[in-house]
Design an enzyme around this catalytic site. Structure first.
Site, PDB file in Angstrom:
ATOM      1  N   HIS A 186     -16.063  31.210  -8.824  1.00  0.00           N
ATOM      2  CA  HIS A 186     -14.527  31.295  -9.949  1.00  0.00           C
ATOM      3  C   HIS A 186     -14.601  31.911 -11.609  1.00  0.00           C
ATOM      4  CE1 HIS A 186     -10.549  28.834 -10.635  1.00  0.00           C
ATOM      5  NE2 HIS A 186     -10.871  28.908  -9.298  1.00  0.00           N
ATOM      6  N   HIS A 197     -16.366  19.264 -15.764  1.00  0.00           N
ATOM      7  CA  HIS A 197     -16.082  20.598 -15.523  1.00  0.00           C
ATOM      8  C   HIS A 197     -16.697  20.016 -14.140  1.00  0.00           C
ATOM      9  CE1 HIS A 197     -17.059  24.258 -13.704  1.00  0.00           C
ATOM     10  NE2 HIS A 197     -18.857  24.551 -14.860  1.00  0.00           N
ATOM     11  N   LYS A 228      -6.264  10.884 -19.027  1.00  0.00           N
ATOM     12  CA  LYS A 228      -6.814  11.914 -18.181  1.00  0.00           C
ATOM     13  C   LYS A 228      -6.848  11.624 -16.985  1.00  0.00           C
ATOM     14  CE  LYS A 228      -6.362  16.528 -20.634  1.00  0.00           C
ATOM     15  NZ  LYS A 228      -7.165  17.246 -21.222  1.00  0.00           N
ATOM     16  N   VAL A 229      -6.658  12.153 -15.964  1.00  0.00           N
ATOM     17  CA  VAL A 229      -7.266  11.469 -14.711  1.00  0.00           C
ATOM     18  C   VAL A 229      -7.864  12.602 -13.784  1.00  0.00           C
ATOM     19  CG1 VAL A 229      -6.486  10.481 -12.474  1.00  0.00           C
ATOM     20  CG2 VAL A 229      -4.931   9.821 -14.090  1.00  0.00           C
ATOM     21  N   MET A 230      -8.978  12.193 -13.963  1.00  0.00           N
ATOM     22  CA  MET A 230     -10.169  13.430 -12.900  1.00  0.00           C
ATOM     23  C   MET A 230      -9.435  13.936 -11.965  1.00  0.00           C
ATOM     24  SD  MET A 230     -12.407  13.540 -15.759  1.00  0.00           S
ATOM     25  CE  MET A 230     -11.305  13.301 -16.576  1.00  0.00           C
ATOM     26  N   GLY A 231      -9.692  15.564 -11.729  1.00  0.00           N
ATOM     27  CA  GLY A 231      -9.292  16.306 -10.139  1.00  0.00           C
ATOM     28  C   GLY A 231      -7.640  16.361 -10.372  1.00  0.00           C
ATOM     29  N   PHE A 232      -7.161  16.096 -11.365  1.00  0.00           N
ATOM     30  CA  PHE A 232      -5.776  17.074 -11.811  1.00  0.00           C
ATOM     31  C   PHE A 232      -5.884  18.004 -12.711  1.00  0.00           C
ATOM     32  CE2 PHE A 232      -5.171  13.339  -9.250  1.00  0.00           C
ATOM     33  CZ  PHE A 232      -4.172  13.810  -8.748  1.00  0.00           C
ATOM     34  N   HIS A 272      -5.536  22.116 -14.652  1.00  0.00           N
ATOM     35  CA  HIS A 272      -7.033  23.466 -15.013  1.00  0.00           C
ATOM     36  C   HIS A 272      -6.510  24.241 -15.547  1.00  0.00           C
ATOM     37  CE1 HIS A 272      -9.243  26.551 -13.343  1.00  0.00           C
ATOM     38  NE2 HIS A 272      -9.632  25.349 -12.046  1.00  0.00           N
ATOM     39  N   ARG A 313      -8.108  27.154  -4.250  1.00  0.00           N
ATOM     40  CA  ARG A 313      -8.468  27.111  -3.087  1.00  0.00           C
ATOM     41  C   ARG A 313      -8.117  25.283  -2.290  1.00  0.00           C
ATOM     42  NH1 ARG A 313     -13.084  25.998  -8.125  1.00  0.00           N
ATOM     43  NH2 ARG A 313     -11.066  25.316  -8.550  1.00  0.00           N
ATOM     44  N   ASP A 373     -11.972  19.814  -6.900  1.00  0.00           N
ATOM     45  CA  ASP A 373     -12.486  18.726  -6.794  1.00  0.00           C
ATOM     46  C   ASP A 373     -12.004  17.123  -6.273  1.00  0.00           C
ATOM     47  OD1 ASP A 373     -14.854  19.623  -8.145  1.00  0.00           O
ATOM     48  OD2 ASP A 373     -13.292  19.095 -10.058  1.00  0.00           O
ATOM     49  N   ARG A 429     -22.470  36.619 -28.917  1.00  0.00           N
ATOM     50  CA  ARG A 429     -22.251  35.610 -30.341  1.00  0.00           C
ATOM     51  C   ARG A 429     -20.872  35.415 -30.768  1.00  0.00           C
ATOM     52  NH1 ARG A 429     -22.098  33.621 -35.041  1.00  0.00           N
ATOM     53  NH2 ARG A 429     -24.429  33.701 -36.165  1.00  0.00           N
TER      54      ARG A 429
HETATM   55  N1  COA Z   1      -4.423  13.990 -16.246  1.00  0.00           N
HETATM   56  C1  COA Z   1      -3.431  13.622 -16.842  1.00  0.00           C
HETATM   57  N2  COA Z   1      -2.865  14.313 -17.970  1.00  0.00           N
HETATM   58  C2  COA Z   1      -3.376  15.674 -17.529  1.00  0.00           C
HETATM   59  C3  COA Z   1      -4.684  16.514 -17.288  1.00  0.00           C
HETATM   60  C4  COA Z   1      -5.272  15.228 -16.265  1.00  0.00           C
HETATM   61  N3  COA Z   1      -6.353  15.584 -15.357  1.00  0.00           N
HETATM   62  N4  COA Z   1      -4.785  17.087 -16.932  1.00  0.00           N
HETATM   63  C5  COA Z   1      -4.116  17.761 -18.155  1.00  0.00           C
HETATM   64  N5  COA Z   1      -2.848  16.712 -18.540  1.00  0.00           N
HETATM   65  C6  COA Z   1      -2.164  17.330 -19.668  1.00  0.00           C
HETATM   66  C7  COA Z   1      -3.134  16.674 -21.247  1.00  0.00           C
HETATM   67  O1  COA Z   1      -2.927  15.164 -21.698  1.00  0.00           O
HETATM   68  C8  COA Z   1      -2.140  17.534 -21.840  1.00  0.00           C
HETATM   69  O2  COA Z   1      -0.550  16.564 -22.177  1.00  0.00           O
HETATM   70  P1  COA Z   1       0.188  16.748 -23.485  1.00  0.00           P
HETATM   71  O3  COA Z   1       0.267  18.281 -23.261  1.00  0.00           O
HETATM   72  O4  COA Z   1       1.034  16.008 -23.728  1.00  0.00           O
HETATM   73  O5  COA Z   1      -1.132  16.444 -24.493  1.00  0.00           O
HETATM   74  C9  COA Z   1      -1.570  18.481 -20.868  1.00  0.00           C
HETATM   75  O6  COA Z   1      -1.921  18.362 -19.409  1.00  0.00           O
HETATM   76  C10 COA Z   1      -2.131  19.393 -21.340  1.00  0.00           C
HETATM   77  O7  COA Z   1      -3.240  19.426 -20.519  1.00  0.00           O
HETATM   78  P2  COA Z   1      -5.075  20.213 -21.812  1.00  0.00           P
HETATM   79  O8  COA Z   1      -5.952  19.320 -21.593  1.00  0.00           O
HETATM   80  O9  COA Z   1      -4.731  20.453 -22.915  1.00  0.00           O
HETATM   81  O10 COA Z   1      -5.080  21.648 -20.124  1.00  0.00           O
HETATM   82  P3  COA Z   1      -6.084  21.927 -20.450  1.00  0.00           P
HETATM   83  O11 COA Z   1      -6.186  23.758 -20.213  1.00  0.00           O
HETATM   84  O12 COA Z   1      -7.534  22.557 -21.384  1.00  0.00           O
HETATM   85  O13 COA Z   1      -7.199  21.512 -19.819  1.00  0.00           O
HETATM   86  C11 COA Z   1      -8.949  20.164 -17.813  1.00  0.00           C
HETATM   87  C12 COA Z   1      -7.748  21.363 -18.011  1.00  0.00           C
HETATM   88  C13 COA Z   1      -9.623  20.396 -16.597  1.00  0.00           C
HETATM   89  C14 COA Z   1      -9.992  20.309 -18.323  1.00  0.00           C
HETATM   90  C15 COA Z   1      -7.267  19.068 -18.264  1.00  0.00           C
HETATM   91  O14 COA Z   1      -6.808  19.315 -16.606  1.00  0.00           O
HETATM   92  C16 COA Z   1      -8.891  18.465 -17.195  1.00  0.00           C
HETATM   93  O15 COA Z   1      -9.075  16.869 -18.299  1.00  0.00           O
HETATM   94  N6  COA Z   1      -9.177  17.742 -16.731  1.00  0.00           N
HETATM   95  C17 COA Z   1      -8.946  16.553 -15.572  1.00  0.00           C
HETATM   96  C18 COA Z   1     -10.885  16.441 -15.515  1.00  0.00           C
HETATM   97  C19 COA Z   1     -10.879  17.648 -14.392  1.00  0.00           C
HETATM   98  O16 COA Z   1      -9.936  17.553 -12.742  1.00  0.00           O
HETATM   99  N7  COA Z   1     -11.220  19.267 -14.120  1.00  0.00           N
HETATM  100  C20 COA Z   1     -12.131  20.240 -13.231  1.00  0.00           C
HETATM  101  C21 COA Z   1     -10.956  21.387 -13.336  1.00  0.00           C
HETATM  102  S1  COA Z   1     -11.938  22.448 -12.250  1.00  0.00           S
END
Ligand code: COA
Length: 379
Positions: free
Chosen positions: A188, A223, A265-269, A271, A280, A322, A366
Protein backbone atom coordinates in the site's frame (compact mmCIF):
# COMPACT_ATOMS: atom_id res chain seq x y z
CA UNK A 1 12.81 30.52 11.05
CA UNK A 2 10.06 28.09 9.94
CA UNK A 3 6.44 29.11 10.20
CA UNK A 4 3.70 26.74 11.30
CA UNK A 5 2.64 26.45 7.64
CA UNK A 6 6.07 25.11 6.68
CA UNK A 7 5.73 22.19 9.04
CA UNK A 8 4.11 19.14 7.50
CA UNK A 9 3.07 17.40 10.68
CA UNK A 10 2.78 13.66 10.07
CA UNK A 11 4.27 14.36 6.61
CA UNK A 12 0.65 14.74 5.48
CA UNK A 13 0.50 15.64 1.80
CA UNK A 14 4.27 15.38 1.35
CA UNK A 15 5.50 13.43 -1.70
CA UNK A 16 8.94 12.08 -0.81
CA UNK A 17 9.88 9.86 -3.75
CA UNK A 18 8.72 7.92 -6.78
CA UNK A 19 7.57 4.33 -6.52
CA UNK A 20 6.71 1.83 -9.24
CA UNK A 21 5.44 -0.78 -6.77
CA UNK A 22 1.87 0.38 -6.27
CA UNK A 23 -0.41 3.29 -7.00
CA UNK A 24 -3.09 4.44 -4.59
CA UNK A 25 -5.63 6.69 -6.24
CA UNK A 26 -7.98 8.20 -3.67
CA UNK A 27 -10.02 9.97 -6.36
CA UNK A 28 -11.10 6.73 -7.99
CA UNK A 29 -10.72 4.57 -4.85
CA UNK A 30 -8.34 2.34 -6.73
CA UNK A 31 -5.17 0.49 -5.85
CA UNK A 32 -2.82 -0.92 -8.48
CA UNK A 33 0.05 -3.33 -7.84
CA UNK A 34 2.57 -2.82 -10.66
CA UNK A 35 -0.34 -1.57 -12.77
CA UNK A 36 -2.84 -4.34 -12.01
CA UNK A 37 -6.02 -3.54 -10.03
CA UNK A 38 -5.77 -5.29 -6.67
CA UNK A 39 -9.33 -6.61 -6.86
CA UNK A 40 -8.49 -8.37 -10.16
CA UNK A 41 -5.39 -9.94 -8.61
CA UNK A 42 -7.43 -11.02 -5.57
CA UNK A 43 -10.01 -12.61 -7.87
CA UNK A 44 -7.65 -14.90 -9.72
CA UNK A 45 -4.05 -14.94 -8.53
CA UNK A 46 -2.31 -16.87 -5.80
CA UNK A 47 -0.46 -14.94 -3.10
CA UNK A 48 2.77 -16.49 -4.41
CA UNK A 49 2.12 -14.94 -7.86
CA UNK A 50 1.35 -11.54 -6.32
CA UNK A 51 4.57 -11.69 -4.29
CA UNK A 52 6.61 -12.29 -7.45
CA UNK A 53 4.73 -9.48 -9.21
CA UNK A 54 5.58 -7.03 -6.42
CA UNK A 55 9.23 -8.05 -6.32
CA UNK A 56 9.98 -8.32 -10.02
CA UNK A 57 7.43 -5.99 -11.61
CA UNK A 58 5.81 -8.75 -13.69
CA UNK A 59 3.55 -11.72 -13.08
CA UNK A 60 5.58 -14.94 -13.25
CA UNK A 61 5.55 -17.37 -16.15
CA UNK A 62 4.42 -20.89 -15.33
CA UNK A 63 7.99 -22.12 -14.93
CA UNK A 64 8.97 -19.14 -12.75
CA UNK A 65 5.99 -19.82 -10.51
CA UNK A 66 6.79 -23.54 -10.30
CA UNK A 67 10.37 -22.74 -9.34
CA UNK A 68 9.34 -20.22 -6.66
CA UNK A 69 6.68 -22.53 -5.33
CA UNK A 70 9.25 -25.30 -4.83
CA UNK A 71 11.64 -22.85 -3.13
CA UNK A 72 8.89 -21.52 -0.86
CA UNK A 73 7.75 -25.01 0.17
CA UNK A 74 11.35 -26.02 0.94
CA UNK A 75 11.93 -23.01 3.21
CA UNK A 76 8.87 -23.15 5.46
CA UNK A 77 10.14 -25.03 8.49
CA UNK A 78 10.71 -23.07 11.70
CA UNK A 79 14.49 -22.72 12.15
CA UNK A 80 15.39 -24.28 15.55
CA UNK A 81 17.35 -21.11 16.42
CA UNK A 82 14.27 -19.01 15.78
CA UNK A 83 12.11 -21.42 17.78
CA UNK A 84 14.58 -21.26 20.67
CA UNK A 85 14.44 -17.45 20.63
CA UNK A 86 10.63 -17.47 20.56
CA UNK A 87 10.57 -19.89 23.46
CA UNK A 88 12.52 -17.36 25.53
CA UNK A 89 9.70 -14.85 25.17
CA UNK A 90 6.76 -14.80 27.57
CA UNK A 91 3.46 -16.12 26.23
CA UNK A 92 1.75 -12.94 27.37
CA UNK A 93 3.93 -10.52 25.39
CA UNK A 94 2.36 -9.10 22.27
CA UNK A 95 2.76 -11.47 19.28
CA UNK A 96 4.05 -8.51 17.27
CA UNK A 97 7.04 -8.51 19.62
CA UNK A 98 7.55 -12.17 18.74
CA UNK A 99 7.35 -11.43 15.01
CA UNK A 100 9.78 -8.54 15.35
CA UNK A 101 12.23 -10.66 17.37
CA UNK A 102 11.95 -13.59 14.95
CA UNK A 103 12.89 -11.47 11.93
CA UNK A 104 15.80 -10.03 13.85
CA UNK A 105 17.03 -13.51 14.79
CA UNK A 106 16.63 -14.73 11.19
CA UNK A 107 18.74 -11.76 10.05
CA UNK A 108 21.43 -12.25 12.70
CA UNK A 109 21.87 -15.87 11.63
CA UNK A 110 21.77 -15.21 7.90
CA UNK A 111 24.96 -16.01 6.02
CA UNK A 112 24.19 -13.22 3.53
CA UNK A 113 22.94 -10.69 6.08
CA UNK A 114 25.28 -7.96 4.88
CA UNK A 115 25.08 -8.79 1.19
CA UNK A 116 22.74 -6.27 -0.39
CA UNK A 117 23.23 -7.22 -4.04
CA UNK A 118 19.87 -7.43 -5.85
CA UNK A 119 20.18 -11.24 -6.13
CA UNK A 120 20.88 -11.70 -2.40
CA UNK A 121 18.12 -9.26 -1.44
CA UNK A 122 15.55 -11.13 -3.54
CA UNK A 123 16.67 -14.45 -2.06
CA UNK A 124 16.35 -13.08 1.47
CA UNK A 125 12.90 -11.68 0.73
CA UNK A 126 11.73 -15.03 -0.65
CA UNK A 127 13.12 -16.87 2.36
CA UNK A 128 11.42 -14.51 4.79
CA UNK A 129 8.16 -14.87 2.89
CA UNK A 130 8.44 -18.65 3.23
CA UNK A 131 9.63 -18.69 6.85
CA UNK A 132 7.33 -16.17 8.54
CA UNK A 133 4.03 -18.14 8.56
CA UNK A 134 5.63 -20.75 10.85
CA UNK A 135 6.49 -17.96 13.33
CA UNK A 136 2.85 -16.82 13.50
CA UNK A 137 1.45 -20.33 13.60
CA UNK A 138 3.84 -21.56 16.26
CA UNK A 139 3.37 -18.47 18.40
CA UNK A 140 -0.40 -18.92 18.44
CA UNK A 141 -0.03 -22.61 19.28
CA UNK A 142 2.47 -22.15 22.11
CA UNK A 143 0.16 -19.56 23.70
CA UNK A 144 -2.59 -22.16 23.58
CA UNK A 145 -0.32 -24.81 25.10
CA UNK A 146 -0.18 -26.72 21.79
CA UNK A 147 2.74 -28.34 19.99
CA UNK A 148 4.41 -27.03 16.85
CA UNK A 149 2.83 -28.33 13.64
CA UNK A 150 5.34 -29.01 10.85
CA UNK A 151 4.62 -27.53 7.41
CA UNK A 152 3.28 -29.65 4.56
CA UNK A 153 4.91 -29.39 1.18
CA UNK A 154 1.81 -30.68 -0.62
CA UNK A 155 -0.16 -27.55 0.36
CA UNK A 156 0.03 -24.09 -1.14
CA UNK A 157 1.05 -21.05 0.95
CA UNK A 158 -2.41 -20.20 2.29
CA UNK A 159 -3.52 -23.80 3.00
CA UNK A 160 -0.23 -24.49 4.72
CA UNK A 161 -0.48 -21.33 6.84
CA UNK A 162 -3.87 -22.51 8.12
CA UNK A 163 -2.59 -26.08 8.51
CA UNK A 164 0.37 -25.01 10.67
CA UNK A 165 -1.89 -22.72 12.73
CA UNK A 166 -4.67 -25.20 13.49
CA UNK A 167 -3.23 -28.65 12.75
CA UNK A 168 -6.09 -29.45 10.39
CA UNK A 169 -6.78 -28.84 6.74
CA UNK A 170 -9.01 -25.84 6.15
CA UNK A 171 -12.03 -25.93 3.84
CA UNK A 172 -11.36 -24.53 0.34
CA UNK A 173 -13.62 -21.49 0.99
CA UNK A 174 -11.59 -20.63 4.09
CA UNK A 175 -8.29 -21.02 2.26
CA UNK A 176 -9.59 -18.73 -0.45
CA UNK A 177 -10.73 -16.00 1.96
CA UNK A 178 -7.33 -16.17 3.62
CA UNK A 179 -5.57 -15.87 0.25
CA UNK A 180 -7.69 -12.83 -0.62
CA UNK A 181 -6.73 -11.15 2.66
CA UNK A 182 -3.04 -11.77 1.99
CA UNK A 183 -3.25 -10.29 -1.50
CA UNK A 184 -5.08 -7.21 -0.21
CA UNK A 185 -2.68 -6.67 2.70
CA UNK A 186 0.46 -7.14 0.58
CA UNK A 187 1.21 -3.57 -0.42
CA UNK A 188 0.00 0.00 0.00
CA UNK A 189 2.62 2.53 -1.12
CA UNK A 190 4.30 4.82 1.44
CA UNK A 191 2.33 3.82 4.55
CA UNK A 192 4.04 4.23 7.94
CA UNK A 193 5.68 0.79 8.10
CA UNK A 194 6.84 0.83 4.47
CA UNK A 195 8.25 4.30 4.96
CA UNK A 196 10.03 3.03 8.08
CA UNK A 197 11.56 0.21 6.01
CA UNK A 198 12.67 2.74 3.41
CA UNK A 199 14.17 5.08 6.03
CA UNK A 200 16.20 2.21 7.49
CA UNK A 201 17.27 1.02 4.03
CA UNK A 202 18.29 4.57 3.13
CA UNK A 203 21.05 4.42 5.75
CA UNK A 204 22.42 1.36 3.84
CA UNK A 205 21.36 -0.91 6.68
CA UNK A 206 20.38 -4.52 5.89
CA UNK A 207 17.05 -5.98 4.76
CA UNK A 208 16.23 -7.77 8.03
CA UNK A 209 16.84 -4.57 10.03
CA UNK A 210 14.47 -2.71 7.71
CA UNK A 211 11.76 -5.35 8.07
CA UNK A 212 12.24 -5.52 11.85
CA UNK A 213 11.74 -1.75 12.09
CA UNK A 214 8.71 -1.93 9.81
CA UNK A 215 7.12 -4.48 12.13
CA UNK A 216 7.51 -2.02 15.01
CA UNK A 217 5.65 0.61 12.99
CA UNK A 218 2.95 -1.83 11.92
CA UNK A 219 2.19 -2.78 15.51
CA UNK A 220 0.54 0.53 16.36
CA UNK A 221 -3.28 0.74 16.37
CA UNK A 222 -3.24 3.70 13.97
CA UNK A 223 -1.69 1.34 11.43
CA UNK A 224 -1.79 -2.48 11.31
CA UNK A 225 -2.89 -2.89 14.90
CA UNK A 226 -6.32 -1.65 13.82
CA UNK A 227 -7.43 -5.11 12.64
CA UNK A 228 -7.17 -6.50 16.15
CA UNK A 229 -8.62 -3.31 17.64
CA UNK A 230 -11.71 -3.89 15.46
CA UNK A 231 -12.18 -7.25 17.12
CA UNK A 232 -11.87 -5.66 20.56
CA UNK A 233 -14.73 -3.37 19.55
CA UNK A 234 -16.84 -6.38 18.54
CA UNK A 235 -15.95 -8.05 21.85
CA UNK A 236 -16.84 -4.93 23.80
CA UNK A 237 -20.24 -4.77 22.11
CA UNK A 238 -20.54 -8.50 22.83
CA UNK A 239 -20.72 -11.38 20.35
CA UNK A 240 -23.66 -13.71 20.89
CA UNK A 241 -23.81 -16.51 18.32
CA UNK A 242 -27.52 -16.99 18.96
CA UNK A 243 -28.49 -13.38 18.43
CA UNK A 244 -30.35 -12.36 15.27
CA UNK A 245 -28.59 -10.21 12.71
CA UNK A 246 -31.15 -7.45 13.30
CA UNK A 247 -30.73 -7.36 17.08
CA UNK A 248 -26.93 -7.37 16.79
CA UNK A 249 -27.13 -4.43 14.36
CA UNK A 250 -29.27 -2.42 16.77
CA UNK A 251 -26.82 -2.97 19.63
CA UNK A 252 -23.82 -2.13 17.44
CA UNK A 253 -25.47 1.07 16.22
CA UNK A 254 -26.15 2.18 19.78
CA UNK A 255 -22.53 1.40 20.75
CA UNK A 256 -21.21 3.50 17.88
CA UNK A 257 -23.49 6.45 18.65
CA UNK A 258 -22.30 6.39 22.22
CA UNK A 259 -18.61 6.10 21.20
CA UNK A 260 -18.91 9.03 18.81
CA UNK A 261 -20.75 11.12 21.41
CA UNK A 262 -17.71 10.55 23.63
CA UNK A 263 -15.47 11.64 20.70
CA UNK A 264 -13.75 8.26 20.57
CA UNK A 265 -11.74 7.19 17.53
CA UNK A 266 -13.20 3.94 16.35
CA UNK A 267 -10.59 1.61 14.89
CA UNK A 268 -11.15 0.21 11.42
CA UNK A 269 -12.62 3.47 10.12
CA UNK A 270 -10.97 6.32 8.29
CA UNK A 271 -7.81 6.52 6.25
CA UNK A 272 -5.07 9.06 5.72
CA UNK A 273 -5.22 8.70 1.93
CA UNK A 274 -8.70 7.42 1.06
CA UNK A 275 -11.37 9.86 2.06
CA UNK A 276 -14.30 8.26 0.20
CA UNK A 277 -13.71 4.61 1.08
CA UNK A 278 -10.83 2.16 0.99
CA UNK A 279 -10.43 0.46 -2.41
CA UNK A 280 -9.77 -2.91 -0.76
CA UNK A 281 -12.88 -3.04 1.40
CA UNK A 282 -15.44 -4.38 -1.14
CA UNK A 283 -13.20 -7.38 -1.97
CA UNK A 284 -12.45 -8.13 1.68
CA UNK A 285 -16.10 -7.65 2.65
CA UNK A 286 -17.10 -10.23 0.00
CA UNK A 287 -14.59 -12.65 1.58
CA UNK A 288 -16.04 -11.90 5.04
CA UNK A 289 -19.57 -12.53 3.74
CA UNK A 290 -18.46 -15.94 2.50
CA UNK A 291 -16.98 -16.76 5.90
CA UNK A 292 -20.15 -15.60 7.68
CA UNK A 293 -22.12 -17.93 5.44
CA UNK A 294 -19.61 -20.78 5.80
CA UNK A 295 -19.65 -20.62 9.60
CA UNK A 296 -23.38 -19.69 9.84
CA UNK A 297 -22.70 -16.51 11.86
CA UNK A 298 -25.17 -13.90 10.64
CA UNK A 299 -24.99 -12.00 13.96
CA UNK A 300 -21.46 -10.91 12.93
CA UNK A 301 -22.96 -9.28 9.86
CA UNK A 302 -25.39 -7.45 12.13
CA UNK A 303 -22.53 -6.07 14.22
CA UNK A 304 -20.62 -5.13 11.07
CA UNK A 305 -23.56 -3.36 9.42
CA UNK A 306 -24.66 -1.63 12.63
CA UNK A 307 -21.29 -0.01 13.25
CA UNK A 308 -20.74 0.89 9.61
CA UNK A 309 -24.13 2.54 9.11
CA UNK A 310 -23.97 4.48 12.39
CA UNK A 311 -20.50 5.81 11.49
CA UNK A 312 -21.68 6.71 7.99
CA UNK A 313 -24.74 8.56 9.28
CA UNK A 314 -22.85 10.46 11.96
CA UNK A 315 -19.54 11.31 10.26
CA UNK A 316 -19.58 9.80 6.76
CA UNK A 317 -16.27 8.07 7.58
CA UNK A 318 -15.84 4.79 5.69
CA UNK A 319 -14.32 1.51 6.86
CA UNK A 320 -10.74 0.61 5.96
CA UNK A 321 -9.38 -2.86 5.12
CA UNK A 322 -8.89 -3.75 8.79
CA UNK A 323 -12.63 -3.52 9.41
CA UNK A 324 -13.69 -6.59 7.37
CA UNK A 325 -10.32 -8.37 7.86
CA UNK A 326 -10.53 -8.54 11.68
CA UNK A 327 -13.84 -10.44 11.86
CA UNK A 328 -12.74 -12.68 8.96
CA UNK A 329 -9.68 -13.89 10.88
CA UNK A 330 -11.82 -14.28 14.01
CA UNK A 331 -14.26 -16.56 12.20
CA UNK A 332 -11.35 -18.63 10.86
CA UNK A 333 -10.35 -19.30 14.45
CA UNK A 334 -7.32 -17.04 14.90
CA UNK A 335 -6.82 -15.42 18.29
CA UNK A 336 -7.29 -11.66 18.06
CA UNK A 337 -3.71 -10.76 18.93
CA UNK A 338 -2.50 -12.83 15.96
CA UNK A 339 -4.27 -10.64 13.38
CA UNK A 340 -1.47 -8.08 13.00
CA UNK A 341 1.26 -10.75 12.77
CA UNK A 342 -0.74 -12.24 9.85
CA UNK A 343 -0.58 -8.76 8.32
CA UNK A 344 3.24 -8.93 8.65
CA UNK A 345 3.29 -12.17 6.66
CA UNK A 346 1.41 -10.40 3.87
CA UNK A 347 3.26 -7.07 3.98
CA UNK A 348 6.73 -8.67 3.92
CA UNK A 349 6.18 -8.69 0.15
CA UNK A 350 5.46 -4.96 -0.16
CA UNK A 351 8.13 -3.94 2.35
CA UNK A 352 10.84 -5.92 0.61
CA UNK A 353 9.77 -4.65 -2.84
CA UNK A 354 10.21 -1.11 -1.46
CA UNK A 355 13.55 -2.03 0.09
CA UNK A 356 14.77 -3.13 -3.37
CA UNK A 357 13.49 0.09 -4.89
CA UNK A 358 15.05 2.30 -2.21
CA UNK A 359 18.34 0.45 -2.55
CA UNK A 360 18.34 0.86 -6.34
CA UNK A 361 17.91 4.63 -6.19
CA UNK A 362 19.01 5.65 -2.74
CA UNK A 363 19.12 8.99 -0.96
CA UNK A 364 19.47 9.15 2.81
CA UNK A 365 16.05 10.06 4.24
CA UNK A 366 16.73 12.79 6.74
CA UNK A 367 14.16 15.58 7.14
CA UNK A 368 14.65 18.80 9.07
CA UNK A 369 12.94 20.01 12.22
CA UNK A 370 12.00 23.45 13.49
CA UNK A 371 13.42 23.99 16.96
CA UNK A 372 10.95 25.27 19.55
CA UNK A 373 12.89 24.63 22.77
CA UNK A 374 14.59 27.22 24.97
CA UNK A 375 16.94 29.73 23.33
CA UNK A 376 20.65 29.21 23.91
CA UNK A 377 21.44 29.72 27.60
CA UNK A 378 24.51 29.62 29.80
CA UNK A 379 25.20 26.62 32.00
N1 COA B 1 -13.27 7.30 14.37
C1 COA B 1 -13.82 8.49 14.70
N2 COA B 1 -13.46 9.65 14.14
C2 COA B 1 -12.52 9.59 13.18
C3 COA B 1 -11.92 8.39 12.78
C4 COA B 1 -12.30 7.22 13.42
N3 COA B 1 -11.77 6.06 13.09
N4 COA B 1 -11.02 8.66 11.82
C5 COA B 1 -11.04 9.96 11.61
N5 COA B 1 -11.94 10.54 12.43
C6 COA B 1 -12.27 11.95 12.51
C7 COA B 1 -11.29 12.64 13.43
O1 COA B 1 -11.73 12.60 14.77
C8 COA B 1 -11.25 14.01 12.85
O2 COA B 1 -12.42 14.69 13.26
P1 COA B 1 -12.36 16.24 13.67
O3 COA B 1 -11.93 16.94 12.39
O4 COA B 1 -13.75 16.51 14.08
O5 COA B 1 -11.34 16.33 14.76
C9 COA B 1 -11.35 13.77 11.35
O6 COA B 1 -12.05 12.54 11.23
C10 COA B 1 -10.00 13.67 10.65
O7 COA B 1 -9.25 12.67 11.30
P2 COA B 1 -7.67 12.58 11.37
O8 COA B 1 -7.27 11.62 12.43
O9 COA B 1 -7.09 13.97 11.44
O10 COA B 1 -7.34 12.04 9.96
P3 COA B 1 -6.00 11.33 9.55
O11 COA B 1 -5.96 11.36 8.08
O12 COA B 1 -4.83 11.84 10.28
O13 COA B 1 -6.27 9.88 10.13
C11 COA B 1 -6.33 7.62 10.56
C12 COA B 1 -6.26 8.71 9.48
C13 COA B 1 -6.29 6.25 9.87
C14 COA B 1 -5.12 7.74 11.50
C15 COA B 1 -7.64 7.80 11.36
O14 COA B 1 -8.75 7.73 10.49
C16 COA B 1 -7.77 6.77 12.46
O15 COA B 1 -7.22 6.96 13.55
N6 COA B 1 -8.50 5.64 12.20
C17 COA B 1 -8.61 4.59 13.15
C18 COA B 1 -7.39 3.68 13.09
C19 COA B 1 -7.39 2.76 11.91
O16 COA B 1 -8.40 2.14 11.59
N7 COA B 1 -6.22 2.64 11.27
C20 COA B 1 -6.03 1.77 10.13
C21 COA B 1 -5.72 2.59 8.93
S1 COA B 1 -5.65 1.58 7.48
Amino acid sequence: MSTTEDIKKGLAGVVVDYTAVSKVNPETNSLLYRGYPVQDLAASKSFEEVALLLWTGELPSESELTEFSAFERANRALDPRVKAAIDLLPTDCHPMDVGRTAVSVIGANHAEAENSSPEAELRKAKELFAAFPAVVAYDQRRRRGQELVAPREDLDYSSNFLWMSFGEEAAPEVVDAFRVSMVLYAEHSFNASTFTARVITSTLSDLHSAVTGAIGALKGPLHGGANEAVMHTFDEIGIDKNESRKDAAVRAKAWMEDALAQKKKVMGFGHRVYKHGDSRVPTMKAALDKMIEHYGRSEMLGLYDGLESAMDEAKAIKPNLDYPAGPTYHLMGFDTEMFTPIFIAARITGWTAHIFEQRASNALIRPLSAYNGPEQRAL
